[in-house]
Write a protein that holds these residues in place. Structure first.
Motif: not given
Length: 73
Positions: A39-44, A47-49, A51-64
């Motif tokens: 089913s599409t649970s793998g795709a979900s 997508a969640l992974l 978003m988490v990676i993008a959020g961590l990247g954004l947080a690292a950029w903001a701290v820098k």
């Protein structure tokens, strides 16, 4: 809302009802879990992974950015 026939008395009943209002017979409950594997649970999850990676990247950029702004560079 769709109408289905009661398996006991044959009356039309809402597909959201848990029992027939005419005879009281229990109606089949639709499962929330997909019947077929793959089913599409793998795709979900993917997508969640992402978003988490993008959020961590954004947080690292903001701290820098904050550290550089405080040091005046």
């Amino acid at each position: 809302m769709a109408l289905i026939k009661c398996t006991e008395c044959g009356k039309e009943v809402s597909d959201k009802a848990v029992a027939c209002p005419g005879c009281g017979a229990p109606l089949p409950v639709k499962s929330l879990v997909p019947d077929q594997p793959g089913s599409t649970s793998g795709a979900s999850s993917l997508a969640l992974l992402a978003m988490v990676i993008a959020g961590l990247g954004l947080a690292a950029w903001a701290v820098k950015f904050w550290i550089e702004a405080r040091s005046g560079t």
